[in-house]
Design an enzyme around this catalytic site. Structure first.
Site, short mmCIF file in Angstrom:
data_model
loop_
_atom_site.label_atom_id
_atom_site.label_comp_id
_atom_site.label_asym_id
_atom_site.label_seq_id
_atom_site.Cartn_x
_atom_site.Cartn_y
_atom_site.Cartn_z
N ALA A 60 0.80 -1.22 0.00
CA ALA A 60 0.00 0.00 0.00
C ALA A 60 0.84 1.28 0.00
CB ALA A 60 -0.97 -0.02 1.19
N GLN A 204 3.92 -13.79 -1.85
CA GLN A 204 4.73 -12.65 -1.41
C GLN A 204 5.59 -13.00 -0.20
OE1 GLN A 204 1.43 -12.48 -2.11
NE2 GLN A 204 0.85 -10.48 -2.94
N ASP A 245 -3.85 -2.52 4.26
CA ASP A 245 -4.13 -1.73 3.06
C ASP A 245 -5.19 -0.68 3.32
OD1 ASP A 245 -2.88 -2.99 0.30
OD2 ASP A 245 -2.96 -4.40 1.96
N ASN A 255 -6.49 -6.32 4.67
CA ASN A 255 -5.11 -6.70 4.39
C ASN A 255 -5.13 -7.92 3.47
OD1 ASN A 255 -2.26 -6.20 4.85
ND2 ASN A 255 -2.24 -8.13 5.97
#
EC number: 5.3.1.23
Length: 354
Positions: A60, A204, A245, A255
């Site tokens: 973000a 990620q 986020d 999130n």
């Protein structure tokens, strides 16, 4: 002990995902990590929007910073006598940037900052927006370092922690949010062990987080996302530490998908749950998580790993990439403005206003 002066930033803060060269924005291409370190050069605002949408840049705070420079690039294509006139001509580019990823509030926040300074600028409006884009990046780095110290102070020495997705330097201007707390906690010898979930489907955690920690010389253990509850039951972790986020007025937090189930498991097992994000992620205009638009990505992202298909043809998939964790499952929200323990509407309003 929580003073950031105790942190060796030369060791713990040397990765940078964005570089403004003066005539282009260079992005560390996070789709290719950890096996290839490559960069994407963005010469236009549309190139920045595509990089945000395609996850070449992600996180973000990082996409907000990228969007700021996207406005600077868009300004090259127009002529205007002052900022107000420029803003009218730049609006289509601003809208395209804003649409690149809808869930993260930092993107809209950064563009609103650019709109605000542009609307008030005179003939020097190009210099004004360039300074503002740089300020967004500089302020994010300073906030991350401060949040790292604040969050680390909550962690008892000898603790184990679990994190999700990537919230480090790659997702920010540098140092990271949740990973910044982990870096600070390691530097201050508060954290004894770090676990990271792989974070399907873009991996990620597996591709980015453990790679980042490896660059810092921090030993991290990767787990399958489905192993998190068993890990908590084992007693090896005392904190789950994640980024955000979007944080709503009541503390509800959007999130990366999978965060909600971690919070449920943490509460069941007596593991504390910390959200770390700059105040730019706080959206007091959104009352609760029910009002957040959840980004849906291509279902095809679930059909394989590393470009190899693992699912039979004709199978349907559902691919939301964020979920919302209720505020009452969060033990602490850490921003550069301070720590909000057991967040609710009253505590959030006290920290951020109505």
């Amino acid at each position: 002990m929580n003073d950031s002066a105790h942190i060796d930033y030369a060791r713990y803060d040397h990765i940078r995902p964005l570089l403004w060269t003066g005539d282009a924005l260079e992005l560390l291409d996070q789709r290719k990590l950890p096996f290839e370190v490559a960069h994407v050069r963005c010469d236009s605002s549309d190139a920045v929007a595509e990089a945000i949408h395609s996850l070449a840049v992600r996180g973000a705070p990082a996409i907000g910073i990228a969007a700021g420079w996207g406005v600077v690039l868009a300004a090259r294509d127009i002529a205007a006598d002052d900022g107000s006139a420029a803003l009218q001509k730049l609006e289509p580019a601003l809208l395209r940037l804003n649409a690149a990823r809808p869930t993260a509030v930092n993107l809209a926040w950064a563009l609103m900052r650019m709109r605000r300074v542009l609307g008030a600028a005179g003939a020097d409006w190009r210099e004004v927006i360039a300074r503002e884009a740089q300020a967004i990046a500089d302020e994010d780095l300073a906030a991350n370092r401060h949040m790292g110290a604040l969050g680390a102070a909550l962690i008892a020495p000898g603790s184990g922690v679990l994190t999700h997705c990537n919230t480090g330097s790659l997702a920010t201007a540098g140092f990271g949010t949740a990973l910044g707390v982990i870096r600070a906690g390691m530097a201050q010898q508060r954290i004894a062990k770090v676990f990271a979930g792989e974070t399907r489907p873009w991996l990620q955690g597996a591709r980015l987080t453990v790679w980042e920690l490896q660059q810092d010389g921090i030993d991290a253990t990767l787990i399958a996302d489905s192993a998190a509850s068993h890990l908590m039951k084992s007693g090896l972790v005392q904190w789950v530490i994640v980024g955000a986020d979007r944080i709503c007025a009541n503390g509800d937090t959007a999130n990366k998908i999978g965060t909600y189930q971690l919070a449920i498991a943490a509460r069941h097992h007596g593991v504390k749950f910390m959200v770390v994000a700059p105040s730019s992620t706080v959206d007091m205009a959104t009352a609760s998580g029910d009002q957040i638009e959840i980004e849906q990505r291509d279902p095809g992202e679930l059909f394989g790993v590393g470009g190899v298909r693992t699912v039979a043809d004709g199978i349907h998939a559902w691919n939301p990439v964020f979920d919302v964790t209720p505020g009452d499952l969060i033990d602490a929200i850490v921003t550069e403005r301070g720590v909000i323990a057991q967040p609710d509407l009253a505590r959030m309003q006290a920290a951020f206003g109505a």
